[in-house]
Design a protein around this motif. Structure first.
Motif, short mmCIF file in Angstrom:
data_model
loop_
_atom_site.label_atom_id
_atom_site.label_comp_id
_atom_site.label_asym_id
_atom_site.label_seq_id
_atom_site.Cartn_x
_atom_site.Cartn_y
_atom_site.Cartn_z
N ASN A 1 0.84 -1.21 0.00
CA ASN A 1 0.00 0.00 0.00
C ASN A 1 0.87 1.25 0.00
OD1 ASN A 1 -2.48 -1.26 -0.10
ND2 ASN A 1 -2.63 -1.46 2.14
N ASN A 2 1.96 1.24 0.76
CA ASN A 2 2.88 2.39 0.77
C ASN A 2 3.49 2.60 -0.61
OD1 ASN A 2 2.37 2.83 3.47
ND2 ASN A 2 4.15 1.60 4.17
N ALA A 3 3.87 1.47 -1.24
CA ALA A 3 4.45 1.58 -2.58
C ALA A 3 3.42 2.12 -3.55
CB ALA A 3 4.97 0.22 -3.04
N LEU A 4 2.18 1.66 -3.42
CA LEU A 4 1.10 2.15 -4.28
C LEU A 4 0.90 3.65 -4.10
CD1 LEU A 4 -1.65 -0.64 -4.21
CD2 LEU A 4 -0.55 0.32 -6.24
N SER A 5 1.00 4.12 -2.88
CA SER A 5 0.80 5.56 -2.60
C SER A 5 1.88 6.40 -3.29
CB SER A 5 0.83 5.80 -1.09
OG SER A 5 -0.23 5.12 -0.47
N ASN A 6 3.13 5.91 -3.24
CA ASN A 6 4.21 6.63 -3.90
C ASN A 6 4.00 6.71 -5.41
OD1 ASN A 6 5.54 7.09 -1.47
ND2 ASN A 6 6.71 5.15 -1.62
N VAL A 7 3.60 5.58 -5.99
CA VAL A 7 3.40 5.55 -7.44
C VAL A 7 2.20 6.41 -7.81
CG1 VAL A 7 2.93 4.09 -9.45
CG2 VAL A 7 4.49 3.32 -7.68
N GLU A 8 1.14 6.30 -6.99
CA GLU A 8 -0.07 7.08 -7.29
C GLU A 8 0.19 8.58 -7.17
OE1 GLU A 8 -2.96 5.51 -4.66
OE2 GLU A 8 -3.54 3.86 -6.02
N SER A 9 1.14 9.02 -6.32
CA SER A 9 1.49 10.46 -6.24
C SER A 9 2.13 10.93 -7.54
CB SER A 9 2.43 10.70 -5.05
OG SER A 9 3.66 10.04 -5.25
N GLN A 10 2.94 10.06 -8.14
CA GLN A 10 3.50 10.38 -9.46
C GLN A 10 2.40 10.35 -10.52
OE1 GLN A 10 6.98 7.95 -10.36
NE2 GLN A 10 7.53 7.84 -8.17
N PHE A 11 1.48 9.40 -10.31
CA PHE A 11 0.38 9.25 -11.27
C PHE A 11 -0.49 10.50 -11.32
CE2 PHE A 11 -4.11 8.03 -11.75
CZ PHE A 11 -4.08 7.55 -13.04
N SER A 12 -0.60 11.25 -10.22
CA SER A 12 -1.47 12.43 -10.17
C SER A 12 -0.92 13.59 -10.97
CB SER A 12 -1.68 12.85 -8.72
OG SER A 12 -0.45 13.21 -8.13
N LYS A 13 0.37 13.53 -11.33
CA LYS A 13 0.99 14.61 -12.10
C LYS A 13 0.75 14.45 -13.60
CE LYS A 13 4.61 15.14 -8.60
NZ LYS A 13 6.07 15.08 -8.34
N LEU A 14 0.24 13.28 -14.01
CA LEU A 14 0.00 13.05 -15.44
C LEU A 14 -1.23 13.81 -15.89
CD1 LEU A 14 0.60 9.19 -15.65
CD2 LEU A 14 2.14 11.01 -16.43
N PRO A 15 -1.37 13.97 -17.20
CA PRO A 15 -2.59 14.61 -17.72
C PRO A 15 -3.82 13.80 -17.31
CG PRO A 15 -0.89 14.54 -19.41
CD PRO A 15 -0.38 13.73 -18.27
N GLU A 16 -4.93 14.52 -17.23
CA GLU A 16 -6.15 13.87 -16.72
C GLU A 16 -6.61 12.72 -17.61
OE1 GLU A 16 -10.74 15.04 -15.57
OE2 GLU A 16 -9.27 16.59 -16.03
N ASP A 17 -6.51 12.90 -18.93
CA ASP A 17 -6.94 11.83 -19.81
C ASP A 17 -6.05 10.60 -19.69
OD1 ASP A 17 -4.78 13.13 -20.87
OD2 ASP A 17 -5.52 13.18 -22.94
N GLN A 18 -4.71 10.84 -19.45
CA GLN A 18 -3.80 9.72 -19.25
C GLN A 18 -4.09 8.99 -17.93
OE1 GLN A 18 -1.22 8.51 -21.25
NE2 GLN A 18 -2.02 9.84 -22.88
N GLN A 19 -4.42 9.80 -16.90
CA GLN A 19 -4.75 9.21 -15.60
C GLN A 19 -5.97 8.29 -15.70
OE1 GLN A 19 -5.04 11.94 -12.28
NE2 GLN A 19 -3.33 13.22 -13.08
N LYS A 20 -6.98 8.79 -16.40
CA LYS A 20 -8.22 7.99 -16.48
C LYS A 20 -8.00 6.72 -17.28
CE LYS A 20 -13.14 8.57 -17.05
NZ LYS A 20 -14.23 9.54 -17.38
N LEU A 21 -7.19 6.84 -18.37
CA LEU A 21 -6.91 5.66 -19.19
C LEU A 21 -6.13 4.61 -18.38
CD1 LEU A 21 -7.01 4.21 -21.91
CD2 LEU A 21 -4.92 5.46 -22.57
N ILE A 22 -5.12 5.15 -17.64
CA ILE A 22 -4.33 4.21 -16.81
C ILE A 22 -5.22 3.53 -15.78
CG2 ILE A 22 -2.52 4.10 -15.05
CD1 ILE A 22 -1.02 6.28 -16.62
#
Length: 825
Positions: free
Chosen positions: A438-459
């Protein structure tokens, strides 16, 4: 006055072995009759004997492990080794449940019969037809249904109902019910293949393969109670196992060898099927669980795939850039790890709840389904499943309070506690791993939030799709693994020798033993009868009995009189009986000389009861004295039952009674006979007071006068055992003769005279054995060592008018008498 005469057992009497043996030998005709009857009955039973046969099959209980088994594919497990399996198989083979399956599959509750010479015989597959009954319809039981073929295509069904109700059984539910039937003989014709729909029978009768109906042939179908049939086969089946051996010998006894073969082979087949099903149960449970999960994940995968396609069409974005692709890979990997951990935690939670709430542990899904590879968990689940299987098998043959159950319950409880500790420890470790993921997921998801919105939704959509796809693939792989293991499993039952009629053992074949039993029975019955009669017998049957019962000397033995009157000495002077009386005369004369008795001699003849030959002996003793030229008179003093006048064909109008009351003189009462030197005084009319007359002084005067006129005076007196008259007369005589008759006088009748003789109230008395029959059924001859030492020569020579029987009798008389007759006291 008549005194009561009691017959009691002599104190000297005992069981006579010789008498028993001779009596038994005298029953030889009965032995032959009984033997003939016994042989006839045994023969009839033998020809009606229906032999039973024994056949067997041999199996081995193996420990066949699946070659595809690995520690990570724990879908099968060992049940505790061969020893535990052998015991489980023995219990199963003996169980009622197993026999119910066999009887149900073979339909042995339905019999095909044919009338034999003595009984209806089970012909099984030899019947040319088969009856396919409706399993859900109650069929008539315990009453034979007659089938008579009329021609090649039709038959007549015939049932004889003795009452208006009968029993029927539904072989699907096994329920027995009472049905109404037409009382009497029921007949109806059918075509082969037609449906029979009667209140007591429903089904179709058709010809067996390659068989033809023969017109006039009669057969029977009979349904039996299912439980009774099962119980019968269960009782006739035997399962044996030598110690520490995996080999089981299964045998069955039945009257039809084909049935034995089919039953034994079906027993083994069902056992093998059940064992393999039980062995595959673990994998089957796993496949069922996996199928449920696959169905759930498949729906999620389908929804996620549809959402991904819709989004791509809508946004026209079909791929991710390199940075987004990298993040997506990380997220997908972490999601898969998280899903695996959650799946394991969910399994542990379900397993813990199962252990707490369930009483049987045979349906626990395999831990490997959830990806669990903990050796402790795998081993303990296998053990608790194994113990639960043993417990479920034993509950059909062992009481619930038996020690084996208590031991199994203790082991199961111990494993439950160990498993719960293992589950707690493993769950805590998984929760720590889950926190890391879960901690690892949180770190990756923080990077994930910096992506464009359409890329985030697709991912996000692709993450959900990838996670469902991976989960689906995992379960598919597990299911394939379980299917492979299940398909590759083989039964632990190895058939060494299938049942086959290569020479069935016939039981009770040596029927000739029954003839030996018939011989012993024919011999035992006469022996038993002879023993009982000898034991209860109280009659005197031989001179030997006299010697055992009394110390009074035996003066003579007189044979059986075959004439129509008592004048045997007069009419048959050369007969053996006449010679016996001459022997008595000689012994009496010897006695008179030895006691220096001069002048007239007096002799009294009496007995215990009427019918012993007292009068017969009196007449013939008097006759032999008269024939010797001595003036003899026979005095009839049996005033109650006068007899002697009839034999001499003289009248009894006047006699001693008239003299004693003073009516007649002595000359008037003396009557001449046809025998020279023999006169008779009859008793005369029966007086009202015979005892008083006999103690009258005139009787003494009469005897004193007669002594002056005759050489021998013979007194025929009443029985001393019935009346006291004879005792009053003893004072008037020199010698008394006490008559005992063969097969008539009771042993206890001698007690009275023995007592009088022992106390010396009676002296000069001897016994005469009358009515001797050398061929009597008691078998006593003259072979007991009696000599004949009177010195009168061989009396048998020259008696030509006697037959061989009488000559033999006379010779034997001499051997009985011996010198004993001279023993007077």
């Amino acid at each position: 006055m008549i005194e009561e005469f009691e017959v009691s057992e002599s104190s000297s009497s005992s069981f006579d072995i010789k008498k028993f043996l001779f009596r038994a030998l005298s029953y030889w005709k009965w032995f032959l009759v009984l033997l003939a009857i016994g042989i006839f009955l045994v023969y009839q039973k033998n020809i009606r004997e229906e032999f039973s046969y024994r056949l067997g099959t041999k199996i081995s209980v193996e420990d066949d492990s699946n070659p595809l088994f690995t520690s990570t594919q724990s879908l099968t497990f060992n049940w505790g080794g061969v020893t535990a399996k052998v015991q489980t198989m023995i219990v199963t083979l003996k169980s009622r449940t197993h026999h119910e399956k066999v009887v149900d599959r073979l339909e042995f509750y339905k019999s095909y019969l044919k009338q034999g010479r003595f009984r209806k015989q089970d012909i099984y597959k030899a019947a040319p037809f088969r009856f396919d009954h409706d399993y859900e319809f109650p069929q008539l039981i315990n009453i034979p249904i007659k089938i008579t073929f009329l021609d090649a295509d039709s038959y007549e069904l015939d049932v004889d109902f003795l009452s208006s109700t009968a029993k029927a059984q539904n072989y699907m539910t096994k329920d027995v019910s009472s049905i109404d039937v037409p009382m009497g003989i029921f007949k109806k014709q059918f075509k082969l293949g037609d449906s029979i729909n009667l209140p007591f029978l429903k089904g179709v009768l058709k010809l067996a393969d390659h068989r033809k109906a023969v017109p006039g042939e009669e057969y029977f179908i009979q349904f039996s109670d299912f439980d009774s049939v099962v119980s019968s086969y269960q009782g006739r089946t035997s399962v044996t196992n030598t110690s520490s051996s995996p080999i089981l010998d299964i045998t069955l006894i039945d009257k039809n060898t084909e049935k034995i073969v089919d039953y034994l082979n079906t027993m083994v087949t069902i056992l093998s099927e059940d064992q393999l099903n039980r062995k595959n149960q673990y994998a089957t449970n796993a496949i069922t669980f996996i199928d449920e999960q696959i169905a759930r994940v498949k729906n999620e995968l389908s929804d996620n795939a549809e959402a991904l396609n819709d989004y791509r069409k809508k946004t026209k974005i079909y791929s991710l850039d390199s940075e987004s692709e990298t993040l997506n890979d990380k997220l997908t990997k972490l999601d898969a790890e998280k899903e695996s951990i959650n799946r394991q935690l969910s399994y542990y939670s379900s397993l813990k709840n199962y252990l707490l709430t369930s009483s049987t542990f045979t349906e626990i899904p395999a831990p490997s389904i959830a990806g669990i590879d903990d050796g402790n968990i795998l081993n303990n689940v296998s053990k608790i499943n194994e113990l639960s299987v043993q417990k479920s098998k034993l509950q059909y043959s062992v009481r619930s309070d038996a020690s084996v159950f208590n031991d199994l319950n203790r082991q199961i409880e111990g494993l439950k506690n160990v498993l719960q500790e293992n589950i707690s420890a493993a769950s805590n470790g998984l929760r720590r791993e889950l926190q890391t993921v879960n901690n690892a997921l949180s770190n990756v998801e923080s990077q994930f939030s910096k992506l464009p919105e359409d890329q985030q939704k697709l991912i996000t959509i692709e993450r959900q799709y990838s996670l469902s796809e991976q989960t689906y693939n995992v379960f598919l792989a597990k299911r394939g693994e379980a299917e492979i293991i299940k398909a590759s499993n083989v039964s632990d039952i190895l058939i060494i020798d299938p049942a086959k009629n290569t020479g069935a053992t016939v039981l009770g074949r040596n029927l000739n033993v029954r003839y030996v039993f018939a011989l012993f029975a024919a011999l035992l019955i006469p022996l038993l009868i002879a023993f009982v009669l000898t034991f209860l017998d109280n009659s005197i049957h031989s001179p030997v009995d006299i010697e055992q019962l009394s110390s009074i000397p035996l003066l003579g033995v007189i044979g059986k009189n075959n004439l129509d009157d008592n004048l045997v000495v007069h009419r048959k002077p050369k007969s053996a009986v006449a010679e016996a009386f001459r022997a008595i005369r000689s012994n009496l004369q010897y006695y008179y000389r030895s006691h220096d008795l001069e002048g007239a001699k007096t002799l009294l003849v009496t007995s215990s009861v009427s019918g012993e030959g007292k009068t017969f002996c009196s007449i013939n003793v008097a006759t032999v004295f008269a024939l010797s030229g001595k003036k003899t008179i026979l005095l009839g003093l049996d005033l109650r039952k006068p007899k002697i006048f009839g034999d001499f064909q003289i009248k009894n109008d006047i006699g001693v009674v008239n003299y004693l009351i003073g009516q007649e003189s002595l000359e008037a009462i003396i009557q001449k006979t046809d025998i020279d030197h023999l006169d008779v005084i009859t008793s005369g009319p029966v007086p009202p007071n015979p005892s008083e007359l006999l103690i009258n002084e005139r009787l003494g005067e009469l005897i004193r006068v007669l002594k002056t006129q005759y050489d021998y005076i013979i007194l025929d007196t009443p029985p001393i055992g019935l009346v006291a008259d004879a005792l009053e007369l003893l004072d008037y005589v020199d010698v008394s003769l006490y008559v005992v008759r063969q097969d008539y006088t009771k042993k206890g009748m001698l007690n009275f005279i023995n007592e009088k003789y022992k106390t010396k109230q009676i002296k000069n008395i001897s016994l005469v054995y009358n009515g001797y029959d050398q061929k009597a059924k008691y078998g006593y001859g003259y072979g007991y060592g009696y000599g004949y030492g009177y010195g009168y020569g061989n009396y048998a020579n020259g008696y030509h008018e006697d037959d061989r029987k009488n000559k033999s009798f006379f010779k034997r008389v001499k051997s009985i008498l011996g010198l004993r007759s001279a023993r007077f006291k």
